[in-house]
Scaffold this motif. Structure first.
Motif, mmCIF file in Angstrom:
data_model
loop_
_atom_site.group_PDB
_atom_site.id
_atom_site.type_symbol
_atom_site.label_atom_id
_atom_site.label_comp_id
_atom_site.label_asym_id
_atom_site.label_seq_id
_atom_site.Cartn_x
_atom_site.Cartn_y
_atom_site.Cartn_z
ATOM 1 N N MET A 186 -49.512 -21.528 37.238
ATOM 2 C CA MET A 186 -51.157 -20.593 37.295
ATOM 3 C C MET A 186 -51.833 -20.340 38.718
ATOM 4 O O MET A 186 -51.886 -18.898 39.218
ATOM 5 C CB MET A 186 -51.640 -20.766 36.327
ATOM 6 C CG MET A 186 -51.352 -20.528 34.891
ATOM 7 S SD MET A 186 -52.989 -21.622 33.295
ATOM 8 C CE MET A 186 -53.662 -19.865 33.283
ATOM 9 N N ARG A 187 -51.581 -20.891 39.580
ATOM 10 C CA ARG A 187 -52.472 -21.672 40.637
ATOM 11 C C ARG A 187 -51.577 -19.951 41.470
ATOM 12 O O ARG A 187 -52.035 -19.446 42.104
ATOM 13 C CB ARG A 187 -52.663 -22.070 40.474
ATOM 14 C CG ARG A 187 -54.033 -23.535 40.855
ATOM 15 C CD ARG A 187 -53.967 -24.821 40.528
ATOM 16 N NE ARG A 187 -53.738 -24.856 42.189
ATOM 17 C CZ ARG A 187 -55.322 -24.914 43.407
ATOM 18 N NH1 ARG A 187 -56.302 -24.498 42.291
ATOM 19 N NH2 ARG A 187 -54.872 -24.729 44.627
ATOM 20 N N ALA A 188 -50.032 -20.677 41.308
ATOM 21 C CA ALA A 188 -49.385 -19.867 42.625
ATOM 22 C C ALA A 188 -49.874 -18.170 42.100
ATOM 23 O O ALA A 188 -48.652 -17.695 42.859
ATOM 24 C CB ALA A 188 -47.927 -20.204 42.691
ATOM 25 N N ALA A 189 -50.002 -17.889 40.951
ATOM 26 C CA ALA A 189 -49.318 -16.569 40.453
ATOM 27 C C ALA A 189 -50.463 -15.820 40.535
ATOM 28 O O ALA A 189 -50.748 -14.289 40.209
ATOM 29 C CB ALA A 189 -48.807 -16.622 38.666
ATOM 30 N N ALA A 199 -50.391 -4.602 33.277
ATOM 31 C CA ALA A 199 -49.804 -4.911 31.991
ATOM 32 C C ALA A 199 -49.951 -5.118 30.930
ATOM 33 O O ALA A 199 -49.890 -4.122 30.112
ATOM 34 C CB ALA A 199 -48.532 -6.362 32.222
ATOM 35 N N LEU A 200 -51.517 -5.663 30.798
ATOM 36 C CA LEU A 200 -52.398 -5.371 29.615
ATOM 37 C C LEU A 200 -52.735 -3.651 29.250
ATOM 38 O O LEU A 200 -53.812 -3.370 28.378
ATOM 39 C CB LEU A 200 -52.993 -6.512 30.176
ATOM 40 C CG LEU A 200 -52.677 -7.720 29.748
ATOM 41 C CD1 LEU A 200 -54.294 -9.353 30.264
ATOM 42 C CD2 LEU A 200 -51.875 -8.221 28.238
ATOM 43 N N GLY A 201 -53.335 -3.066 30.473
ATOM 44 C CA GLY A 201 -53.595 -1.557 30.668
ATOM 45 C C GLY A 201 -54.960 -1.779 30.330
ATOM 46 O O GLY A 201 -55.637 -0.534 30.205
ATOM 47 N N VAL A 202 -55.395 -2.782 31.298
ATOM 48 C CA VAL A 202 -57.080 -3.461 32.220
ATOM 49 C C VAL A 202 -57.876 -1.475 32.282
ATOM 50 O O VAL A 202 -58.854 -1.220 32.130
ATOM 51 C CB VAL A 202 -57.371 -4.507 31.856
ATOM 52 C CG1 VAL A 202 -58.721 -4.864 32.290
ATOM 53 C CG2 VAL A 202 -57.368 -5.552 31.334
ATOM 54 N N TRP A 277 -49.837 -16.134 28.058
ATOM 55 C CA TRP A 277 -51.081 -16.160 27.883
ATOM 56 C C TRP A 277 -51.972 -16.489 29.130
ATOM 57 O O TRP A 277 -52.643 -16.401 29.513
ATOM 58 C CB TRP A 277 -51.602 -16.970 26.638
ATOM 59 C CG TRP A 277 -50.484 -18.877 26.995
ATOM 60 C CD1 TRP A 277 -49.304 -19.282 26.500
ATOM 61 C CD2 TRP A 277 -51.282 -19.773 27.861
ATOM 62 N NE1 TRP A 277 -49.389 -20.837 27.230
ATOM 63 C CE2 TRP A 277 -50.417 -20.811 27.832
ATOM 64 C CE3 TRP A 277 -52.181 -20.502 29.137
ATOM 65 C CZ2 TRP A 277 -50.709 -21.985 28.735
ATOM 66 C CZ3 TRP A 277 -52.650 -20.968 29.159
ATOM 67 C CH2 TRP A 277 -52.181 -21.948 29.543
ATOM 68 N N GLN A 278 -50.239 -17.292 29.886
ATOM 69 C CA GLN A 278 -51.351 -17.383 31.358
ATOM 70 C C GLN A 278 -51.454 -16.684 32.366
ATOM 71 O O GLN A 278 -52.985 -16.707 32.263
ATOM 72 C CB GLN A 278 -49.910 -18.370 31.971
ATOM 73 C CG GLN A 278 -50.064 -19.929 31.410
ATOM 74 C CD GLN A 278 -48.736 -19.886 30.530
ATOM 75 O OE1 GLN A 278 -48.476 -19.139 30.177
ATOM 76 N NE2 GLN A 278 -47.865 -21.292 30.811
ATOM 77 N N ALA A 279 -50.719 -15.776 31.729
ATOM 78 C CA ALA A 279 -51.209 -14.822 32.599
ATOM 79 C C ALA A 279 -52.308 -14.119 32.187
ATOM 80 O O ALA A 279 -52.789 -12.915 32.845
ATOM 81 C CB ALA A 279 -49.732 -13.385 33.069
ATOM 82 N N PRO A 392 -46.214 -17.056 35.718
ATOM 83 C CA PRO A 392 -46.130 -17.129 34.066
ATOM 84 C C PRO A 392 -45.524 -15.852 34.269
ATOM 85 O O PRO A 392 -45.744 -14.486 34.792
ATOM 86 C CB PRO A 392 -48.033 -16.450 33.902
ATOM 87 C CG PRO A 392 -47.986 -17.517 35.117
ATOM 88 C CD PRO A 392 -47.256 -17.517 36.379
ATOM 89 N N ALA A 393 -44.833 -15.510 33.028
ATOM 90 C CA ALA A 393 -44.753 -14.346 32.804
ATOM 91 C C ALA A 393 -45.295 -13.164 32.124
ATOM 92 O O ALA A 393 -46.221 -13.109 32.343
ATOM 93 C CB ALA A 393 -43.003 -14.766 31.221
ATOM 94 N N MET A 394 -45.092 -12.026 32.502
ATOM 95 C CA MET A 394 -46.182 -10.902 32.501
ATOM 96 C C MET A 394 -46.445 -10.534 31.011
ATOM 97 O O MET A 394 -45.696 -11.096 29.967
ATOM 98 C CB MET A 394 -45.515 -8.821 32.250
ATOM 99 C CG MET A 394 -45.093 -9.001 33.729
ATOM 100 S SD MET A 394 -46.326 -8.746 34.441
ATOM 101 C CE MET A 394 -46.228 -8.527 36.482
#
Length: 403
Positions: A186-189, A199-202, A277-279, A392-394
């Motif tokens: 998660m830190r690396a991403a 990807a979440l459309g935010v 969830w990580q992303a 983490p995956a998209m």
């Protein structure tokens, strides 16, 4: 799967008559739950490209098996062995992120945690009631008939060494403080945050993530109406809302029922249990959660956190859940949400500073330590490349959600 039909795979007395890559070291991943599986796929990514290694998977059979686990492994395209076939063979390395059924598999075992650390957030077990304190490092979990099961016991922090010394000192020689591979990924991403948000459309809106572990004292168990209330209370032009629910919620109640319960939450982005969830936590601007691991990781990443639920009884002193409880405010249905968000933002830096060392004592080093431990058990020389945590995956909300 028909449990009496064995797979014609790369193990067995006649394996030489069918393999294309002979002489590979065999690795078995034991996957009793989706939660354990997500951790093992992270770990396996550190060695599965090696032409000297063959990775296989198995789902333990028992009378209380979690639903959907075999389907999950098949969806990752892993070579899935029937449990009866897996326990009939010896492997060069066995990987596990759960204590279930480990006395039955054969081969040097590396056991890691499947959440934040090996020390649980609760002082008492969900099953045992409030009678005796329990941790993930108790003798009854990591030994069998006097034999220490793991050849390598992966710990996240130095403090867990002290817990192990108290709970099962005979396992100290197996302990390796390897940090937390999930956190490091998660830190690396962090640099992918905007990609995850797209990807979440935010868009330019603030993303509020509603995070829940499982069981009756979780956020989804205690305040299930919170999801619809928050979606309705936050202005849609300024806020987007996502839900991250523990895989055991989906396994116990079923995808159809869980999505039906959330059916009134118009615009809610529901993250599936298998990945994302990580992303989503990286993309978050504010997390409303509980004592589960996802909330702890969000806090360690510096995300503002507000708590909607606490565990029955006391959180374990010094645990990530305990630190989060002490440094955050509880969700108040009588107070404006935006005021509570600002309070969480103000508390976030101090929260992260205290949570991060409680999650890992080997920040950004877990991939290298974990890979070295696996290759030592395999009896192979390590690749001469650096080991990196998997990113983490998209995030991909369930179809039909978030529109």
């Amino acid at each position: 799967m028909a449990h009496d039909v064995w797979v014609r795979g790369p193990i067995g007395l006649d394996a030489a008559s069918r393999v294309t890559r002979p002489g590979c070291r065999t690795v078995l991943a034991v996957v009793p739950t989706v939660t354990a599986g997500t951790r093992l796929f992270e770990l396996i990514s550190l060695l599965e490209r090696d032409l000297r290694v063959q990775v296989m998977f198995t789902v333990p059979h028992s009378t209380d098996r979690w639903a959907g686990v075999e389907e999950y492994v098949r969806a990752q395209h892993g070579l899935l062995l029937p449990w009866e076939q897996a326990v009939a063979h010896r492997f060069d390395l066995v990987l596990a992120a759960s204590h279930r059924h480990l006395d039955q598999v054969r081969g040097p075992l590396m056991l890691i945690g499947h959440g934040v650390g090996q020390v649980r957030p609760r002082r008492f077990s969900r099953k045992g009631g409030a009678t005796a304190e329990t941790t993930g490092l108790d003798r009854e979990l990591i030994t069998f008939r006097g034999r220490v099961l793991p050849a390598v016991l992966g710990l996240a922090t130095e403090s867990e060494i002290g817990v192990l010394r108290d709970r099962c000192p005979e396992a100290l020689s197996a302990a390796v403080v390897a940090g937390d591979l999930c956190l490091d990924g998660m830190r690396a991403a962090e640099g992918r945050r905007e990609r995850y948000r797209r990807a979440l459309g935010v868009g330019s809106r603030r993303l509020v993530v509603l995070s829940s572990t499982w069981f009756t004292d979780s956020a989804f168990g205690r305040v299930p109406r919170m999801y619809e209330a928050i979606v309705n209370a936050l202005p849609e032009d300024r806020y987007a809302v996502a839900a991250v629910l523990h895989p055991n919620i989906w396994a116990v109640h079923g995808r159809r029922q869980v999505t039906a319960w959330l059916g009134g939450c118009r615009g809610l982005r529901v993250i599936p249990p298998e990945q994302g969830w990580q992303a989503t936590m990286i993309a978050a601007d504010w997390v409303i959660g509980d004592h589960g691991s996802t909330t702890g990781y969000a806090a360690a990443m510096g995300r503002p956190v507000t708590l909607a639920a606490l565990p029955d009884g006391q959180a374990r002193t010094g645990s990530v859940a305990d630190i989060v409880r002490a440094r955050t405010k509880a969700l108040d249905a009588e107070q404006p949400l935006e005021c509570q968000e600002q309070a969480a933002i103000a508390a976030a830096p101090r929260l992260a500073a205290e949570v991060l060392p409680a999650v890992s004592s080997r920040i950004d080093c877990s991939a290298g330590i974990s890979r070295s431990a696996m290759y030592r058990l395999l009896g192979l020389s390590e690749p001469d490349t650096l080991a990196y945590p998997p990113l983490p995956a998209m995030p991909r909300p369930l179809p039909g959600w978030g529109s």
